[in-house]
Design an enzyme around this catalytic site. Structure first.
Site, PDB file in Angstrom:
ATOM      1  N   GLU A 139      -6.091  -7.846   0.655  1.00 46.35           N
ATOM      2  CA  GLU A 139      -6.939  -6.682   0.369  1.00 46.35           C
ATOM      3  C   GLU A 139      -8.300  -7.089  -0.208  1.00 46.35           C
ATOM      4  OE1 GLU A 139      -4.612  -3.929  -2.006  1.00 46.35           O
ATOM      5  OE2 GLU A 139      -3.602  -3.195  -0.221  1.00 46.35           O
ATOM      6  N   GLU A 148       1.798  -3.369   4.765  1.00 46.96           N
ATOM      7  CA  GLU A 148       2.527  -2.847   3.599  1.00 46.96           C
ATOM      8  C   GLU A 148       2.742  -1.357   3.819  1.00 46.96           C
ATOM      9  OE1 GLU A 148       0.516  -3.835  -0.075  1.00 46.96           O
ATOM     10  OE2 GLU A 148       0.180  -5.909   0.546  1.00 46.96           O
TER      11      GLU A 148
HETATM   12  C1  GLA Z   1      -1.410  -3.547  -2.671  1.00 44.20           C
HETATM   13  C2  GLA Z   1      -1.226  -5.048  -2.670  1.00 44.20           C
HETATM   14  C3  GLA Z   1       0.173  -5.485  -2.934  1.00 44.20           C
HETATM   15  C4  GLA Z   1       0.777  -4.668  -4.045  1.00 44.20           C
HETATM   16  C5  GLA Z   1       0.704  -3.213  -3.687  1.00 44.20           C
HETATM   17  C6  GLA Z   1       1.356  -2.318  -4.710  1.00 44.20           C
HETATM   18  O1  GLA Z   1      -1.199  -2.975  -1.459  1.00 44.20           O
HETATM   19  O2  GLA Z   1      -1.656  -5.628  -1.471  1.00 44.20           O
HETATM   20  O3  GLA Z   1       0.163  -6.830  -3.321  1.00 44.20           O
HETATM   21  O4  GLA Z   1       0.102  -4.930  -5.220  1.00 44.20           O
HETATM   22  O5  GLA Z   1      -0.643  -2.837  -3.580  1.00 44.20           O
HETATM   23  O6  GLA Z   1       0.641  -2.281  -5.911  1.00 44.20           O
END
Ligand code: GLA
Ligand code: GLA
Length: 702
Positions: free
Chosen positions: A185, A341
């Protein structure tokens, strides 16, 4: 005895090699859209984000067995394990990851490995304290959390190159590693240290070549901010944005996005050189505005993103996620994508965020991703962490590994997706409508919103949600996208434009397209400098209106009369329209400009332009606007979709695959255009499809 030993070893190696051949991912031939299902060996990507480093090795085999039983054939791993991979500078340990891969691969599970740069080890910060980003007050971030590095720091770039090179060399021929996720991210924090300032100055020099050109573009004559040396150019203070030069501030936002892109590209170049058969992606953040994802995705094979519908809101507001999916798809020219995710449990950091959703709803959200073009769904995370910041962020399994209702939901969905793969493979979303998102306009309006209540994302949703309520698929287009095939384009608050985009939209309309423009269109040029022309500047001719007066409606409620007989509340802004060639569609109802035009319609060439001078709180206003535009451009609407139900369509060889998704806790009836076949049961569904609470139906044309 010796012979037997050799035969056993050879046999084992052969099994390992053959398993390897069976696992090795396929890459798309150059120039073709990336085929995610082919890449995953013909299987729909179905996975979990897995952190083997946080669990005893004795747990791995149990996990892999449970995963396989749930239809899981994919994991993402490693993205936060830098400290375990490189415990000391230049000393690497990948043996643990090899062992984890071996266990997973033996269960038919392929992996994408994350380069671990989002979370650098403590020793790196201790040795090179300047790799920490600096905030705008000049304070460096302290070690802890993650992502607080500075991409302009040369020691950090050297450390990045070292770990990525070592990983790539170690895993480049691993048959069970089919790809890479760069970092995690990418985005903030913005770094305001001296290295970043020098990088910004160099960026400006590359863009403008001469200071005269920069001074002219930014209009530095204002308040006498003329620069005579590149080194005089400051970084804007976020907190002082409202008094900073908006042209400098917009270039700073572009520079930040470019810097993240360059950082990603440094890693991409290493991976492509060393591990060329493996595909490369990044886990992106949907509506996140600080990165120009269209630009970032030029160097990646496919888009992956992190999809969290969250538990806080009314679940029936499905359009928030729907738009984010469509934006992500649009950021790579509408190629199918994957979810790296996907929410698999209740989110939360210090506190749980909302109520626990029924397990069935996680399945509906997973199918929503598929309906919008995902060829892969990977849940965050396999099991809830016992440690750290995310103890309150639920995985599919809780800490005790008990097979709970979410696990059975995941297993059910995995089985279904296996069954649906031949149908889904090669299908994609085809939309008659596009929402044009301009990163420049979004940034410019964050720098200067014009009026306190202005929200670019809300304005997008006003129109987007109406299309979805009426059963129309929407693509998200970016300024470089091909716009020619759309029947309707909505361009919310297209404040900052350049001549290319103006020409493109003008040609689009003249060739028969319908364009919806809103207030704050054509106000500025690409330098974030106000146009010399009468508003809406370069769009005045195709819109057939002039704007000589406007009213930023601070705390005032206006009213719009029309389209049609009804009146609607107005908010945010009122452009008082002076039609030159346009026809009036709606007028203002109150105050000194009562009776003056608020919405117009203009015929230009073979097409139409609607100019909507205000915003409304009422969804009915947008339903009416869409109905008008749809009539002109022959887009079919379904007026009878119940609230909280989404109808989303993928197409294959001209045939529809219809997803009917019920986000509500009650059974719903959805009238459809024909009697479809249920893709899972094979039965014919009635045209009035019945959808139980928190359920989904996947329907195909016979
Ligand atoms: C983001 C991050 C993950 C995790 C999630 C949940 O999507 O990429 O590593 O931290 O949030 O908090
Ligand atoms: C003050 C300043 C002017 C101008 C106006 C409006 O009066 O002296 O230069 O900035 O405010 O902001």
């Amino acid at each position: 005895m010796k012979q037997l030993w050799i035969r056993v070893v050879c046999g084992l190696m052969c099994v390992y090699f053959l398993a390897g051949l069976a696992l090795r991912g396929q890459q798309a031939p150059a120039g073709k859209p990336f085929d995610l299902i082919e890449w995953n060996g013909g299987k729909f990507i179905y996975g979990a984000d897995y952190y083997p480093e946080a669990w005893d090795e004795s747990q791995w085999e149990k996990d892999a067995t449970l995963m396989q039983a749930a239809g899981i054939n994919f994991v993402r791993m490693g993205e936060f394990a830098w400290a375990k991979m490189e415990p000391q500078e230049g000393h690497f340990d990948f043996a643990w990851l090899d062992r984890a891969l071996k266990v997973l691969n033996a269960h038919g599970i392929r992996a994408v490995l994350g380069t671990p740069t989002a979370s650098p080890p403590a020793w790196l910060y201790a040795k090179y304290p300047d790799i920490a980003a600096m905030d705008e007050k000049g304070v460096r971030y302290r070690y802890g959390s993650r992502r607080n590095y500075c991409v302009h720091n040369s020691d950090f770039l050297a450390a990045t190159t070292r770990i990525v090179t070592a990983m790539a060399e170690h895993f480049k021929d691993h048959p069970g590693v089919i790809g890479w996720q760069i970092d995690n991210e990418v985005g903030g924090p913005k770094c305001f240290d001296p290295a970043s300032r020098a990088a910004f100055q160099a960026w400006c020099q590359r863009k403008y070549h001469t200071l005269d050109a920069l001074n002219a573009a930014w209009g530095t004559i204002f308040w006498g901010h003329t620069y005579h040396d590149w080194q005089e150019i400051p970084l804007p203070w976020n907190t002082l944005y409202d008094t900073h030069n908006p042209s400098l501030a917009l270039d700073f936002d572009r520079f930040q996005s470019d810097s993240m892109h360059t950082y990603v590209d440094v890693q991409v170049a290493i991976l492509r050189k060393i591990g060329s058969h493996q595909a490369i992606t990044h886990n992106e953040m949907g509506m996140y505005s600080e990165i120009d994802y269209y630009d970032l995705n030029r160097s990646l094979d496919f888009v992956a993103w992190d999809n969290y519908p969250m538990g806080k809101e009314d679940y029936s507001h499905y359009a928030r996620q729907a738009l984010a999916h469509d934006l992500m798809r649009g950021s790579k020219d509408n190629q199918n994508f994957m979810i790296m995710e996907q929410e698999g449990g209740l989110p939360g950091w210090a506190a749980f965020q909302g109520r626990q959703a029924p397990a069935a709803l996680y399945r509906v959200w997973a199918y929503q991703s598929v309906a919008h073009g995902a060829d892969g769904v990977c849940y965050f995370r396999w099991r809830t962490s016992r440690y750290g910041t995310e103890q309150y962020w639920e995985g599919i399994l809780d800490q005790d590994s008990y097979r709970n209702s979410r696990y059975f939901m995941v297993a059910r969905t995995g089985k279904e997706l296996g069954q649906l793969t031949p149908l889904l493979h090669g299908s994609k979303v085809v939309s008659p409508v596009a929402m044009l998102v301009s990163p420049d306009s979004r940034w410019a309006q964050q720098i200067q919103p014009g009026v306190e209540d202005f929200q670019y994302e809300r304005l997008m949703h006003d129109y987007y949600d109406a299309f979805r309520r009426l059963g129309v698929s929407v693509d998200v287009a970016f300024p470089p996208s091909d716009l020619s095939a759309y029947r309707i384009i909505v361009a919310p608050a297209l404040c900052v434009t350049d001549q290319n985009l103006v020409n493109k939209l003008t040609a689009y309309v003249k060739n028969g397209g319908t364009l919806i423009l809103t207030f704050r269109s054509g106000v500025k040029d690409e330098d974030n400098v106000v146009t010399e022309s009468t508003l809406p500047g370069p769009f005045a001719e195709i819109a057939g209106v002039a704007i000589h007066e406007f009213d930023p409606q601070i705390n005032e409620e206006q009213e719009v009369l029309g389209p049609g007989e009804s009146s609607f509340p107005a908010r945010t802004w009122s452009d008082i329209l002076d039609p030159t060639t346009a026809k009036v569609v709606a007028t203002y109802g109150k105050g000194y400009y009562a009776g003056k035009p608020a919405v117009t319609e203009n015929s230009t060439g073979k097409g139409w332009v609607y100019y909507v001078g205000t915003e409304s709180k009422s969804p009915f206003f947008y339903d009416r606007m869409i109905a008008l535009a749809a009539k002109k451009s022959l887009v079919a609407l379904n007026q009878k979709i119940p609230t909280g139900v989404e109808v989303a369509v993928r197409q294959k060889a001209g045939k529809k695959i219809v997803f009917v998704l019920n986000y509500t806790g009650t059974e719903q009836t959805v009238p459809l255009d024909i009697a479809y076949q249920n893709a899972l049961t094979g039965k014919t569904e009635p045209m009035d499809a019945q959808i139980p609470a928190y359920e989904v139906k996947i329907l195909t044309e016979r």
